[in-house]
Scaffold this active site. Structure first.
Site, PDB file in Angstrom:
ATOM      1  N   GLY A 231       0.838  -1.195   0.000  1.00 17.46           N
ATOM      2  CA  GLY A 231       0.000   0.000   0.000  1.00 17.46           C
ATOM      3  C   GLY A 231       0.874   1.246   0.000  1.00 17.46           C
ATOM      4  O   GLY A 231       1.244   1.737  -1.044  1.00 17.46           O
TER       5      GLY A 231
ATOM      6  N   SER B 119       5.073  -5.236  -3.142  1.00 18.12           N
ATOM      7  CA  SER B 119       4.901  -3.799  -3.276  1.00 18.12           C
ATOM      8  C   SER B 119       5.514  -3.061  -2.080  1.00 18.12           C
ATOM      9  O   SER B 119       6.698  -3.223  -1.797  1.00 18.12           O
ATOM     10  CB  SER B 119       3.415  -3.461  -3.455  1.00 18.12           C
ATOM     11  OG  SER B 119       3.240  -2.116  -3.837  1.00 18.12           O
ATOM     12  N   TYR B 120       4.722  -2.282  -1.319  1.00 21.94           N
ATOM     13  CA  TYR B 120       5.278  -1.554  -0.180  1.00 21.94           C
ATOM     14  C   TYR B 120       5.676  -2.494   0.958  1.00 21.94           C
ATOM     15  O   TYR B 120       6.343  -2.075   1.900  1.00 21.94           O
ATOM     16  CB  TYR B 120       4.292  -0.492   0.316  1.00 21.94           C
ATOM     17  CG  TYR B 120       4.946   0.506   1.254  1.00 21.94           C
ATOM     18  CD1 TYR B 120       5.748   1.528   0.750  1.00 21.94           C
ATOM     19  CD2 TYR B 120       4.788   0.404   2.630  1.00 21.94           C
ATOM     20  CE1 TYR B 120       6.368   2.428   1.606  1.00 21.94           C
ATOM     21  CE2 TYR B 120       5.408   1.300   3.492  1.00 21.94           C
ATOM     22  CZ  TYR B 120       6.204   2.317   2.970  1.00 21.94           C
ATOM     23  OH  TYR B 120       6.826   3.198   3.813  1.00 21.94           O
TER      24      TYR B 120
ATOM     25  N   ASP C  33       4.931  -5.419 -14.600  1.00 24.65           N
ATOM     26  CA  ASP C  33       4.526  -4.366 -13.652  1.00 24.65           C
ATOM     27  C   ASP C  33       5.284  -3.091 -13.983  1.00 24.65           C
ATOM     28  O   ASP C  33       6.509  -3.064 -13.937  1.00 24.65           O
ATOM     29  CB  ASP C  33       4.851  -4.827 -12.228  1.00 24.65           C
ATOM     30  CG  ASP C  33       4.522  -3.786 -11.165  1.00 24.65           C
ATOM     31  OD1 ASP C  33       3.936  -2.738 -11.501  1.00 24.65           O
ATOM     32  OD2 ASP C  33       4.851  -4.018  -9.991  1.00 24.65           O
TER      33      ASP C  33
ATOM     34  N   HIS D 236      -3.612 -11.173 -64.596  1.00 22.90           N
ATOM     35  CA  HIS D 236      -4.092 -10.509 -65.798  1.00 22.90           C
ATOM     36  C   HIS D 236      -5.127 -11.218 -66.647  1.00 22.90           C
ATOM     37  O   HIS D 236      -5.821 -10.530 -67.372  1.00 22.90           O
ATOM     38  CB  HIS D 236      -2.931 -10.044 -66.695  1.00 22.90           C
ATOM     39  CG  HIS D 236      -1.996 -11.062 -67.157  1.00 22.90           C
ATOM     40  ND1 HIS D 236      -0.829 -11.326 -66.488  1.00 22.90           N
ATOM     41  CD2 HIS D 236      -2.061 -11.879 -68.212  1.00 22.90           C
ATOM     42  CE1 HIS D 236      -0.195 -12.272 -67.133  1.00 22.90           C
ATOM     43  NE2 HIS D 236      -0.930 -12.616 -68.178  1.00 22.90           N
TER      44      HIS D 236
END
Length: 852
Positions: free
Chosen positions: A131, A227-228, A416, A469
């Site tokens: 967080g 994360s934190y 991330d 063609h």
């Protein structure tokens, strides 16, 4: 240390990172808020003392509070969670409060799951989300590594086959007070909290919890988080190590810590973010250069120009999930009974981006809160607790842990963009630890699960890994139907033709073509598609795997409809039609060279003039020097090569002159060895495994089937298919070994001439291709020195960021997000959006302007 435990965690975590966003939207907000606060007058306290001295200075020798835990373990047992599947899951669950400060009324909530397999011998692992201020129960237990996930009804659960309690007994703690169900009766506890309080309270919780569950007191103990929690985990570990030395209270048998996508150092963290954004084609060259020129991350001084470029970097990203750059966004519609989900085409690995909503609904049910023994609470994933102290770096703490003999694993999911692997690598480099185990791939179910390297002192770093063609010949070439072709709905019908066109009667040289002509084709332009190689099939790859109307089923005999086909003609009706050339890879040579030939011949011949309007080339090989340099830069910035190999290549390889010394070649070979067995044309794609029938890895990206080559080769070698295509009996293969006698080192002069002629020119790059990466293309385009006419921005594909686009004078460059070398194969919807814009002469769709 039990290496097998760590290995199991890492193997399981590849599935967690593959199926889940590592952090939810609220976690993004909380971490962003903290980082921004560093630059304000109200910055969290950053003491001159190291965190270790500061946090333990006053109570180094003092015991912490431990209350009576008699009878509380039994009271905390959960009979069954509401909506839990099955009669019994084979493991026990517990939940409740542990008091850490009775005078203040500070109570921390925990959820504990034992292992269903020999729990009495398994270690104990504590999981902490970051967080700061976010829930380890809501995120960690119910979205990531716990035994259950919440269904979209917000009321029932389904089992998580890759739950971490398969290898350990897992304890989830909501900390500090004010997070999730944890609370305090003292208001100031919500206003004056930070790293110090969180560490001491978490340590106090553990001593009390171990008294409540005494059978775990001597068990091997690990702490993990993300994360934190790059702060929480090392700080709690250091507190345990220090207290174990001086206290008469329970000594915790700490063996090691593991932190994922960890925020551990502000300087390297922020610098790494902007490096990651540019190298992953999320920011423009101009923004990247401006940040490097004006932002001093070392001193923390950010000028107004720096802030301008940082804001520009954020604006250029568009609306992507920065915590998982290739994941879809949540798009919910709801009813009274069910939460319905509708997401874009870019769903990755079955990940549901709306999981946060399901968990929120579930944890606010009265019956759920009663089952987990909490007081009535308006639960939310992240809280607004005030954060009063947070050191700029945790690196000294990590050093102390290593010196104490604690094993440290740091791992990074490599998609991330908020706490990117680049930041972790820069931080680890700053520790100056000698390498003991060189960079190598690690494997999970025969797939490369990521890469790992070991440093002296007990630290390991790992990544966890996304053609006419004659009229008579025209009718002769018409295909009634292809063998195994599905029945088409009214309005979907189209004509198909295939056959040979002679280009040299004397030599008997004839080229095979295949064309699809949709209904109402009289106003549609004609697009020629060329695959590269050189020497590879545009029919097998382009028509059958990428942009054609059909794909081959796994039986190698039948076809299914490609909903995003580009067909949306010995063919005189096309003589004056707008004509475009498209292709990929070595068609970076073919397409510009053919376009130059057409322009030159149009100016000198009285025969048919081809109405060439433009060319578009994808992941093109256009310059050998830029291409090779860009490859090696991409490999390092996408965590496929080690720091040492990347530095060795830059030091010893002179790509500008083309001279490659022996030392250079050694490092180039080392680079290839380090990559391991992945598909360099799509670095997050699974490998084909045909060992037991048709078996595809469960890490499928965007429904891409890595065995498609096998199906196409089987189909095109069926006698009835060759007859339908009007070809002579052939042993068909994707690519041939034709000799290649001339190939210029660069196509850039030819591209300059095309720009000068006024031809529309688009170059696009799938951003997960390492063989002909966007990095190489951007280096080449930069050397053209073209003025920018339209700045870098995200483009819109069905409400998702399809990629990014920038307009130069005479050239448009676009990226396609979450896709490799074969863009129409891996991301057909986005490819169709892009090619439609190219043909219409319009920029790719923009997002509606957001009010500022």
């Amino acid at each position: 240390m039990k290496l097998s435990v760590y290995t199991c965690f890492l193997l399981i975590s590849i599935y967690q990172l593959a199926f889940l966003r590592s952090c939810g939207a609220n976690q993004i907000d909380n971490l962003n808020k903290l980082i921004k606060s560093r630059k304000s007058a109200n910055s969290p306290h950053q003491a001159e003392l190291s965190w270790e001295n500061d946090v333990l200075a006053d109570d180094h020798f003092l015991p912490v509070y431990v209350g009576s835990q008699a009878g509380l373990m039994g009271a905390d047992e959960i009979d069954a969670l509401p909506g839990q599947p099955g009669e019994g899951m084979g493991f026990k669950q517990y939940a409740g409060y542990v008091s850490v400060e009775p005078k203040a009324g500070r109570e921390l909530f925990y959820y504990f799951v034992e292992s269903p397999h020999n729990s009495s011998t398994k270690p104990l692992l504590l999981w902490l989300n970051g967080g700061p201020g976010c829930s380890s129960f809501g995120y960690g237990a119910l979205e990531e590594l716990g035994p259950f996930r919440v269904n979209s009804d917000g009321k029932t659960l389904f089992p998580n086959d890759y739950a971490w309690n398969n290898v350990a007994n897992i304890l989830f703690l909501e900390s500090p007070a004010g997070v999730g169900f944890s609370y305090s009766n003292t208001k100031s506890d919500y206003e004056n909290v930070g790293d110090k309080r969180t560490a001491i309270d978490s340590y106090t919780f553990l001593l009390n919890w171990l008294d409540r569950f005494p059978q775990y007191k001597t068990r091997d103990f690990f702490i993990a988080g993300e994360s934190y929690a790059g702060h929480y985990v090392p700080q709690l570990a250091y507190t345990i190590v220090t207290k174990n030395k001086v206290t008469n209270q329970t000594k915790i048998n700490l063996k090691g810590i593991a932190i994922g996508n960890a925020w551990i150092d502000d300087i390297h963290g922020e610098m790494g973010i902007y490096e990651y954004l540019w190298t992953h084609a999320l920011n423009s060259d101009e923004t990247y250069e401006g940040i490097h020129k004006y932002c001093d991350f070392v001193s923390g001084n950010f000028s107004s120009k720096c802030t301008k470029y940082q804001n520009q970097a954020s604006d250029e990203l568009g609306d992507v999930d920065i915590y998982n750059i290739y994941a879809p966004l949540c798009n919910l519609s709801s009813s009274s009974d069910t939460i319905y989900i509708s997401v874009g085409s870019a769903v990755v690995n079955g990940f549901d981006p709306c999981s946060n909503y399901y968990v929120y609904a579930y944890l606010n049910l009265k019956e759920v809160q009663a089952a987990i023994h909490v007081k009535p609470t308006n639960w939310s994933a992240c809280s607004g607790v005030g954060w009063t102290d947070s050191p700029l770096t945790i690196l000294p703490t990590i050093k102390h842990l290593l010196e104490s003999g604690i094993t440290v694993w740091i791992y990074s999911g490599d998609t991330d963009g908020r706490v990117p692997v680049t930041s972790s690598r820069y931080s680890l480099h700053n520790l100056s630890l000698p390498i003991e185990a060189p960079w190598r791939p690690w494997y999970s179910d025969k797939e490369v699960g990521g890469y790992v390297t070991g440093y002296k002192g007990g630290l390991a770093f790992a990544t966890v890994r996304g053609a006419g063609h004659e009229d008579g010949l025209k009718e002769a070439d018409k295909i009634d139907t292809l063998p195994g072709q599905p029945k088409l709905n009214p309005g979907e019908e189209f004509n198909q033709y295939a056959g040979y066109v002679t280009v040299d009667h004397v030599a008997g040289r004839a080229l095979f073509y295949y064309v699809e002509s949709p209904q109402n084709s009289s106003t549609k332009p004609l697009v020629l598609w060329l695959n590269g190689g050189p020497g590879c099939s545009s029919f097998g790859y382009g028509a059958m795997e990428e942009l054609g109307p059909f794909r081959v089923n796994s039986d190698g005999k039948t076809l299914f409809r490609n909903d995003h086909a580009w067909n949306n003609e010995r063919f005189p009706e096309y003589r004056d039609r707008n004509f475009f050339i498209t292709g990929e890879s070595y068609a970076g040579h073919y397409a510009p060279q053919l376009a130059r030939t057409i322009i030159s011949k149009n100016n000198s011949t009285k025969k048919t003039k081809i109405n060439l309007k433009g060319i578009a080339i994808g992941n093109p090989w256009i310059d050998e020097n830029d291409g090779t340099l860009g490859e090696y830069d991409y490999l390092w910035t996408h965590d496929l090569n080690s720091d040492e190999t990347h530095a060795g290549i830059h030091k010893n390889c002179d790509f500008a002159s083309g001279n490659k010394s022996e030392t250079c070649i050694i490092y180039m070979n080392k680079s290839e060895d380090e990559i391991g067995d992945i598909d360099p044309y799509n670095i997050y794609a699974p490998k084909c495994d045909m060992s037991s029938g048709t078996k595809v890895s469960e890490t499928l990206v965007n429904s891409f089937d890595p065995c498609s080559d096998m199906y196409v080769e089987a189909y095109l070698n069926l006698a009835e298919v060759r007859a339908a295509l009007h070809v002579k009996p052939t042993n068909w293969t994707f690519c041939s070994d034709v000799g290649w006698i001339d190939a210029p080192i660069t196509i850039l002069p030819g591209i300059k001439r095309l720009i000068a002629s006024g031809i529309r020119l688009w170059i696009y790059s799938g951003d997960t291709d390492a063989n002909v990466p966007g990095t190489s293309t951007r280096y080449s385009i930069k050397r053209l020195k073209l003025p920018i006419k339209k700045p870098w921005r995200p483009w819109n594909s069905d409400g998702e960021v399809g990629g990014y686009v920038i307009g130069y004078r005479g050239l448009t460059f676009a990226t396609v997000r979450g896709v490799g070398h074969l863009v129409p194969s891996n991301q057909p919807r986005r490819a169709l959006t892009l090619i439609s814009s190219f043909i219409q002469g319009k920029p790719p769709p923009a997002f509606p302007a957001k009010p500022r």
